[in-house]
Write a protein that holds these residues in place. Structure first.
Motif, PDB file in Angstrom:
ATOM      1  N   PRO A 252      28.874 -27.616 -15.215  1.00 41.09           N
ATOM      2  CA  PRO A 252      29.825 -26.992 -16.149  1.00 41.09           C
ATOM      3  C   PRO A 252      31.188 -27.684 -16.176  1.00 41.09           C
ATOM      4  O   PRO A 252      31.776 -27.863 -17.253  1.00 41.09           O
ATOM      5  CB  PRO A 252      29.930 -25.547 -15.646  1.00 41.09           C
ATOM      6  CG  PRO A 252      28.610 -25.291 -14.997  1.00 41.09           C
ATOM      7  CD  PRO A 252      28.277 -26.612 -14.324  1.00 41.09           C
TER       8      PRO A 252
ATOM      9  N   LEU B 184      30.842 -30.865 -18.189  1.00 42.08           N
ATOM     10  CA  LEU B 184      30.812 -30.598 -19.621  1.00 42.08           C
ATOM     11  C   LEU B 184      32.217 -30.334 -20.163  1.00 42.08           C
ATOM     12  O   LEU B 184      32.568 -30.806 -21.249  1.00 42.08           O
ATOM     13  CB  LEU B 184      29.889 -29.418 -19.930  1.00 42.08           C
ATOM     14  CG  LEU B 184      28.418 -29.639 -19.625  1.00 42.08           C
ATOM     15  CD1 LEU B 184      27.611 -28.397 -19.967  1.00 42.08           C
ATOM     16  CD2 LEU B 184      27.866 -30.862 -20.342  1.00 42.08           C
ATOM     17  N   HIS B 185      32.999 -29.612 -19.406  1.00 43.19           N
ATOM     18  CA  HIS B 185      34.393 -29.362 -19.809  1.00 43.19           C
ATOM     19  C   HIS B 185      35.149 -30.687 -19.931  1.00 43.19           C
ATOM     20  O   HIS B 185      35.868 -30.913 -20.920  1.00 43.19           O
ATOM     21  CB  HIS B 185      35.077 -28.440 -18.798  1.00 43.19           C
ATOM     22  CG  HIS B 185      36.534 -28.261 -19.055  1.00 43.19           C
ATOM     23  ND1 HIS B 185      37.023 -27.457 -20.061  1.00 43.19           N
ATOM     24  CD2 HIS B 185      37.614 -28.821 -18.461  1.00 43.19           C
ATOM     25  CE1 HIS B 185      38.331 -27.521 -20.072  1.00 43.19           C
ATOM     26  NE2 HIS B 185      38.721 -28.335 -19.107  1.00 43.19           N
TER      27      HIS B 185
ATOM     28  N   LYS C 283      33.962 -32.730 -22.975  1.00 42.63           N
ATOM     29  CA  LYS C 283      34.390 -32.074 -24.220  1.00 42.63           C
ATOM     30  C   LYS C 283      35.855 -32.403 -24.496  1.00 42.63           C
ATOM     31  O   LYS C 283      36.238 -32.627 -25.647  1.00 42.63           O
ATOM     32  CB  LYS C 283      34.169 -30.571 -24.138  1.00 42.63           C
ATOM     33  CG  LYS C 283      34.397 -29.863 -25.455  1.00 42.63           C
ATOM     34  CD  LYS C 283      34.007 -28.398 -25.380  1.00 42.63           C
ATOM     35  CE  LYS C 283      34.177 -27.737 -26.735  1.00 42.63           C
ATOM     36  NZ  LYS C 283      33.842 -26.308 -26.691  1.00 42.63           N
TER      37      LYS C 283
ATOM     38  N   ASP D 225      24.413 -29.344 -26.618  1.00 47.38           N
ATOM     39  CA  ASP D 225      25.284 -29.109 -27.764  1.00 47.38           C
ATOM     40  C   ASP D 225      26.502 -28.358 -27.229  1.00 47.38           C
ATOM     41  O   ASP D 225      26.406 -27.180 -26.877  1.00 47.38           O
ATOM     42  CB  ASP D 225      24.548 -28.286 -28.822  1.00 47.38           C
ATOM     43  CG  ASP D 225      25.374 -28.046 -30.074  1.00 47.38           C
ATOM     44  OD1 ASP D 225      26.627 -27.960 -29.982  1.00 47.38           O
ATOM     45  OD2 ASP D 225      24.768 -27.918 -31.154  1.00 47.38           O
ATOM     46  N   LEU D 226      27.629 -29.040 -27.130  1.00 45.78           N
ATOM     47  CA  LEU D 226      28.826 -28.438 -26.548  1.00 45.78           C
ATOM     48  C   LEU D 226      29.479 -27.412 -27.470  1.00 45.78           C
ATOM     49  O   LEU D 226      30.199 -26.536 -26.992  1.00 45.78           O
ATOM     50  CB  LEU D 226      29.826 -29.522 -26.154  1.00 45.78           C
ATOM     51  CG  LEU D 226      29.346 -30.444 -25.028  1.00 45.78           C
ATOM     52  CD1 LEU D 226      30.303 -31.598 -24.832  1.00 45.78           C
ATOM     53  CD2 LEU D 226      29.185 -29.665 -23.744  1.00 45.78           C
TER      54      LEU D 226
ATOM     55  N   ARG E 153      27.110 -24.479 -27.090  1.00 45.08           N
ATOM     56  CA  ARG E 153      26.993 -24.203 -25.649  1.00 45.08           C
ATOM     57  C   ARG E 153      25.537 -23.961 -25.251  1.00 45.08           C
ATOM     58  O   ARG E 153      25.212 -22.985 -24.582  1.00 45.08           O
ATOM     59  CB  ARG E 153      27.898 -23.053 -25.234  1.00 45.08           C
ATOM     60  CG  ARG E 153      29.366 -23.359 -25.540  1.00 45.08           C
ATOM     61  CD  ARG E 153      30.384 -22.632 -24.735  1.00 45.08           C
ATOM     62  NE  ARG E 153      30.259 -22.709 -23.299  1.00 45.08           N
ATOM     63  CZ  ARG E 153      30.697 -23.706 -22.537  1.00 45.08           C
ATOM     64  NH1 ARG E 153      31.255 -24.740 -23.078  1.00 45.08           N
ATOM     65  NH2 ARG E 153      30.556 -23.676 -21.232  1.00 45.08           N
ATOM     66  N   THR E 154      24.666 -24.892 -25.677  1.00 38.89           N
ATOM     67  CA  THR E 154      23.251 -24.815 -25.332  1.00 38.89           C
ATOM     68  C   THR E 154      22.770 -26.136 -24.769  1.00 38.89           C
ATOM     69  O   THR E 154      23.337 -27.197 -25.041  1.00 38.89           O
ATOM     70  CB  THR E 154      22.379 -24.470 -26.562  1.00 38.89           C
ATOM     71  OG1 THR E 154      22.562 -25.477 -27.571  1.00 38.89           O
ATOM     72  CG2 THR E 154      22.697 -23.088 -27.116  1.00 38.89           C
ATOM     73  N   CYS E 155      21.700 -26.049 -23.994  1.00 40.64           N
ATOM     74  CA  CYS E 155      20.977 -27.227 -23.512  1.00 40.64           C
ATOM     75  C   CYS E 155      19.507 -26.965 -23.800  1.00 40.64           C
ATOM     76  O   CYS E 155      18.955 -25.953 -23.351  1.00 40.64           O
ATOM     77  CB  CYS E 155      21.214 -27.445 -22.027  1.00 40.64           C
ATOM     78  SG  CYS E 155      20.397 -28.932 -21.395  1.00 40.64           S
TER      79      CYS E 155
ATOM     80  N   LEU F  52      21.630 -21.177 -22.356  1.00 41.70           N
ATOM     81  CA  LEU F  52      23.039 -21.101 -22.699  1.00 41.70           C
ATOM     82  C   LEU F  52      23.851 -21.687 -21.543  1.00 41.70           C
ATOM     83  O   LEU F  52      23.538 -21.439 -20.384  1.00 41.70           O
ATOM     84  CB  LEU F  52      23.459 -19.659 -22.951  1.00 41.70           C
ATOM     85  CG  LEU F  52      22.870 -19.016 -24.201  1.00 41.70           C
ATOM     86  CD1 LEU F  52      23.280 -17.563 -24.287  1.00 41.70           C
ATOM     87  CD2 LEU F  52      23.338 -19.767 -25.454  1.00 41.70           C
ATOM     88  N   ILE F  53      24.856 -22.438 -21.878  1.00 35.86           N
ATOM     89  CA  ILE F  53      25.729 -23.031 -20.869  1.00 35.86           C
ATOM     90  C   ILE F  53      26.839 -22.031 -20.587  1.00 35.86           C
ATOM     91  O   ILE F  53      27.518 -21.570 -21.520  1.00 35.86           O
ATOM     92  CB  ILE F  53      26.310 -24.363 -21.378  1.00 35.86           C
ATOM     93  CG1 ILE F  53      25.178 -25.354 -21.650  1.00 35.86           C
ATOM     94  CG2 ILE F  53      27.312 -24.921 -20.377  1.00 35.86           C
ATOM     95  CD1 ILE F  53      25.607 -26.580 -22.425  1.00 35.86           C
TER      96      ILE F  53
ATOM     97  N   ALA G 275      30.341 -20.334 -19.767  1.00 36.53           N
ATOM     98  CA  ALA G 275      31.705 -20.724 -20.165  1.00 36.53           C
ATOM     99  C   ALA G 275      32.528 -21.118 -18.954  1.00 36.53           C
ATOM    100  O   ALA G 275      32.261 -20.821 -17.858  1.00 36.53           O
ATOM    101  CB  ALA G 275      32.371 -19.571 -20.891  1.00 36.53           C
TER     102      ALA G 275
END
Length: 129
Positions: free
Chosen positions: A21, A24-25, A28, A106-107, A110-112, A126-127, A129
């Motif tokens: 996570p 990903l932040h 992004k 998909d950022l 919020r899915t992988c 779901l990724i 938050a």
């Protein structure tokens, strides 16, 4: 726009799946809106706004993907990976053994999504938050 060098700097901070996570932040913030990972070749393609893309070179030796998917075992080991119980090289080998050929993050949504060799969806998560 972002570069592979910037993405690799963000990846260098990742030790286990528990760090995903934060990674990903970080990407992004660079402008990445999505990326794909091909398990057999370990190549990544990062997507930004207006169709901008950059791709990585292979990081590992090419591996074969099992022709049959074992979704239950994959989800078990994915959970363990996310808990920090395995590193990325192990995760890739596990994906191949369980029939996972690729994934797309998909950022924005919020899915992988994980895919089999035929491109069929195996599992969507779901990724957090």
């Amino acid at each position: 726009m972002f570069t592979i060098s910037q993405i690799e700097a963000a990846q260098a901070k990742v030790q286990t799946g528990a760090d995903f996570p934060a990674y990903l932040h970080d990407i992004k913030q660079l402008g990445v809106i999505a990326f794909t990972f091909e398990v057999s070749s370990s190549r990544e393609t990062y997507i930004g706004n207006e169709g901008f893309q950059v791709s990585s070179v292979a990081k590992y030796e090419e591996i074969n993907i099992a022709p049959a998917v074992n979704a239950i075992q994959f989800q078990r080991e994915l959970k363990e990976h996310q808990e920090g119980k395995s590193d990325f090289p192990y995760f890739i080998q596990m994906c191949a053994a369980q029939g996972i050929a690729s994934w797309k993050v998909d950022l924005l949504a919020r899915t992988c999504c994980y895919y089999d060799l035929q491109g069929g969806e195996v599992f969507i998560e779901l990724i957090p938050a």
